[in-house]
Write an enzyme that holds these catalytic residues in place. Structure first.
Site, short mmCIF file in Angstrom:
data_model
loop_
_atom_site.label_atom_id
_atom_site.label_comp_id
_atom_site.label_asym_id
_atom_site.label_seq_id
_atom_site.Cartn_x
_atom_site.Cartn_y
_atom_site.Cartn_z
N TRP A 164 0.80 -1.23 0.00
CA TRP A 164 0.00 0.00 0.00
C TRP A 164 0.83 1.28 0.00
O TRP A 164 0.30 2.35 -0.21
CB TRP A 164 -0.93 0.02 1.22
CG TRP A 164 -0.27 -0.42 2.51
CD1 TRP A 164 -0.38 -1.65 3.09
CD2 TRP A 164 0.59 0.35 3.35
NE1 TRP A 164 0.36 -1.70 4.26
CE2 TRP A 164 0.96 -0.48 4.44
CE3 TRP A 164 1.08 1.66 3.31
CZ2 TRP A 164 1.81 -0.04 5.46
CZ3 TRP A 164 1.92 2.09 4.32
CH2 TRP A 164 2.29 1.25 5.38
N LYS A 188 -2.84 -8.44 -7.38
CA LYS A 188 -3.54 -8.39 -6.10
C LYS A 188 -2.99 -7.23 -5.30
O LYS A 188 -1.89 -7.28 -4.77
CB LYS A 188 -3.33 -9.71 -5.33
CG LYS A 188 -4.47 -10.07 -4.35
CD LYS A 188 -4.64 -9.12 -3.19
CE LYS A 188 -3.58 -9.33 -2.13
NZ LYS A 188 -3.82 -8.45 -0.93
N SER A 242 6.60 -7.30 3.06
CA SER A 242 7.44 -7.64 4.20
C SER A 242 8.19 -8.95 3.97
O SER A 242 7.76 -9.82 3.21
CB SER A 242 6.60 -7.76 5.46
OG SER A 242 5.81 -8.94 5.44
N TYR A 252 4.48 -21.21 -0.69
CA TYR A 252 3.38 -21.48 -1.64
C TYR A 252 3.92 -22.08 -2.94
O TYR A 252 3.32 -23.00 -3.51
CB TYR A 252 2.61 -20.20 -1.95
CG TYR A 252 1.94 -19.53 -0.78
CD1 TYR A 252 1.55 -20.24 0.34
CD2 TYR A 252 1.70 -18.15 -0.80
CE1 TYR A 252 0.93 -19.61 1.42
CE2 TYR A 252 1.08 -17.51 0.27
CZ TYR A 252 0.71 -18.24 1.37
OH TYR A 252 0.11 -17.60 2.43
N GLU A 264 10.76 -8.42 -3.49
CA GLU A 264 11.37 -7.15 -3.05
C GLU A 264 10.81 -6.90 -1.65
O GLU A 264 9.63 -6.60 -1.49
CB GLU A 264 11.03 -6.01 -4.01
CG GLU A 264 11.87 -4.77 -3.77
CD GLU A 264 11.19 -3.75 -2.87
OE1 GLU A 264 11.59 -3.66 -1.68
OE2 GLU A 264 10.27 -3.07 -3.34
N CYS A 299 10.38 0.99 2.13
CA CYS A 299 11.35 -0.05 2.42
C CYS A 299 12.78 0.48 2.31
O CYS A 299 13.69 -0.05 2.95
CB CYS A 299 11.15 -1.24 1.49
SG CYS A 299 11.00 -0.80 -0.25
N GLU A 398 12.53 -3.44 11.02
CA GLU A 398 11.94 -2.42 10.15
C GLU A 398 10.71 -1.83 10.83
O GLU A 398 9.75 -2.54 11.11
CB GLU A 398 11.56 -3.02 8.80
CG GLU A 398 11.05 -1.99 7.81
CD GLU A 398 10.74 -2.58 6.46
OE1 GLU A 398 11.05 -1.93 5.44
OE2 GLU A 398 10.18 -3.69 6.40
#
Length: 494
Positions: A164, A188, A242, A252, A264, A299, A398
């Protein structure tokens, strides 16, 4: 755009916000809904379609049909490029509405949304649109009775999951090169910022992107994101977010079809200021800008300021002065420098880091308090700590908020060791007038990007990505196409 605070507020009242998935070229309202809340004032913005496994299945099936039998991968690269250029033109035509959507859904100051986020998105589609027909294959020299061809082919269906904090920039960095390569995409977006991605899909269809080539499914990470990561018909998964969630996508892939996963991830970027910096005041000003830009929700944010002890207090005080002068306020006000954090939950997490740092002995120099509570928004003061223990959570983890940790060092080896003492390796900065020092430190830093006498500079010609637990692969530049293509060798016996 020359618009006042009142102009933006009026425009917000009539803004058309897309609320449904975009699947196979059309709106799709399947599944339940969830409410997107604006961090600006805590008020609901829209009830958006909440996609689950069924919606992801539909989107992936559409992308698979578009790839296996549709025109997009079979178009001449120049034609694909022209379509991407039309996408850029239509985004430019709706630039104000795109910027306003981003500002409302995640709190980015409107000036930054319009001038920076939208500029990046438009430039990304134009750059890859122009690059699409400029890629070349290879024909290695081999035996005189054989012909060897090495060709790059589109990898297939790409699942892209984006966060976001830069909802359009990071979507563009994945979608545009994937489309330029001839892939089809299921995007997504994050739950906090689906509206801008849905608007992007609508514009892309209007620009002539064939049905199924770009699909957008809004929904939660644990449900829609997981379904995309596990889907056996997704060939490539590209994720920004994250490190913890990045690990899930690797699992997955292992549990499904061994799809390639490009990550990333997080950062804890050091920014080293040496006594011979060409302009110490500029270095301090950039350090403050870097950690407080976008509310520190980056980030690459230079969250660890490493300053030589001989100039430490001078630099720290300059950063504090700039922090106190920053205007925190309504993101729709063009004069606002720092808007709200993205949500109440995220604000609580950041404040948790602040309180833990105080409890473990770090010295709070400024900020650390929630402000503007009467608005209902999630605003936090720019915050600066020094005397931070090198092994503390504030030094290691972070925070993803406007919180700066200041450390001191006495020699260059100590500075490099401190800079590298992190699990992350996304970005770093170094300030020095000595060319040899600049090269030596840049080589020694374990980071995907090192800025010298600047921070957050660059353009689409250079790759972006991390080392260590900051991920793998690269966004931006021609190198990004490596993620979305497969190398094929054809050997012809003459």
């Amino acid at each position: 755009m020359d618009a006042t605070h009142d102009d933006w507020k009026r425009r917000a009242q009539t803004l058309d916000l897309p609320e449904t998935h975009h699947i196979d070229g059309s709106p799709h309202a399947g599944g339940g809904t969830f409410t997107v809340v604006s961090p600006r004032d805590g008020r609901p913005l829209a009830d958006v379609a909440d996609g689950g496994a069924a919606e992801v299945d539909l989107a992936v099936a559409a992308a698979r049909r578009a790839f296996d039998s549709g025109p997009w991968p079979r178009l001449a690269p120049a034609e694909r490029g022209r379509t991407l250029l039309r996408v850029a033109d239509l985004i430019e035509a709706e630039r104000a509405d795109f910027a306003l959507t981003v500002s409302l859904e995640m709190g980015k100051p409107i000036t930054d949304a319009y001038d920076i986020e939208l500029r990046a998105l438009i430039n990304t589609f134009r750059w890859y649109g122009q690059l699409a027909d400029k890629l070349t294959d290879a024909s290695p020299h081999t035996a005189p009775d054989a012909l060897a061809l090495v060709t790059r082919e589109p990898a297939g269906v790409v699942g892209a999951v984006v966060p976001w904090n830069f909802p359009l920039t990071l979507a563009g960095w994945k979608v545009a090169p994937a489309l330029a390569a001839g892939c089809t995409v299921v995007l997504k977006p994050a739950e906090n910022s689906p509206l801008s991605a849905l608007r992007l899909a609508r514009v892309a269809s209007a620009a002539g992107l064939p049905p199924g080539v770009l699909n957008v499914v809004s929904g939660s990470g644990p449900v829609a994101g997981r379904a995309l990561g596990l889907h056996p018909d997704v060939d490539v998964l590209a994720f920004t977010g994250s490190t913890a969630v990045g690990r899930h996508f690797l699992r997955y892939a292992a549990d499904s079809n061994l799809k390639r996963v490009w990550l990333e991830l997080g950062g804890k970027s050091p920014n080293i200021i040496l006594p011979d910096a060409p302009d110490i005041e500029q270095a301090a000003a950039t350090a403050a800008w870097g950690i407080f830009f976008n509310q520190g929700e980056m980030c690459t944010a230079p969250s660890r300021l490493l300053v030589h002890s001989s100039i430490a207090e001078r630099v720290t005080q300059a950063v504090i002065d700039r922090a106190r002068a920053l205007r925190v306020g309504d993101p729709l006000d063009p004069a606002t420098a720092m808007g709200p954090l993205v949500s109440g939950d995220h604000l609580d997490r950041v404040l948790g880091h602040v309180h833990a740092a105080i409890d473990t002995g770090a010295r709070l120099r400024t900020g650390g308090e929630r402000v503007l509570t009467q608005t209902g928004g999630t605003y936090l003061q720019p915050t600066v700590f020094d005397r931070v223990a090198k092994d503390s959570a504030l030094a290691r983890d972070e925070v993803f908020g406007p919180v700066l940790s200041v450390f001191t060092f006495d020699d260059l080896d100590e500075a490099v060791a401190l800079a590298n003492a992190t699990d992350y390796g996304l970005a770093a900065g170094v300030w020095t007038a000595n060319l040899s020092t600049a090269h030596q430190v840049s080589r020694a830093l374990r980071a995907g990007t090192v800025w010298v006498n600047c921070y957050e500079e660059g353009d689409l010609t250079v790759p972006f990505g991390g080392m260590k637990q900051s991920g793998n692969g690269r966004d931006k530049s021609a190198h990004a196409l490596e993620k979305y293509t497969e190398l094929k060798t054809t050997w012809i016996q003459l």
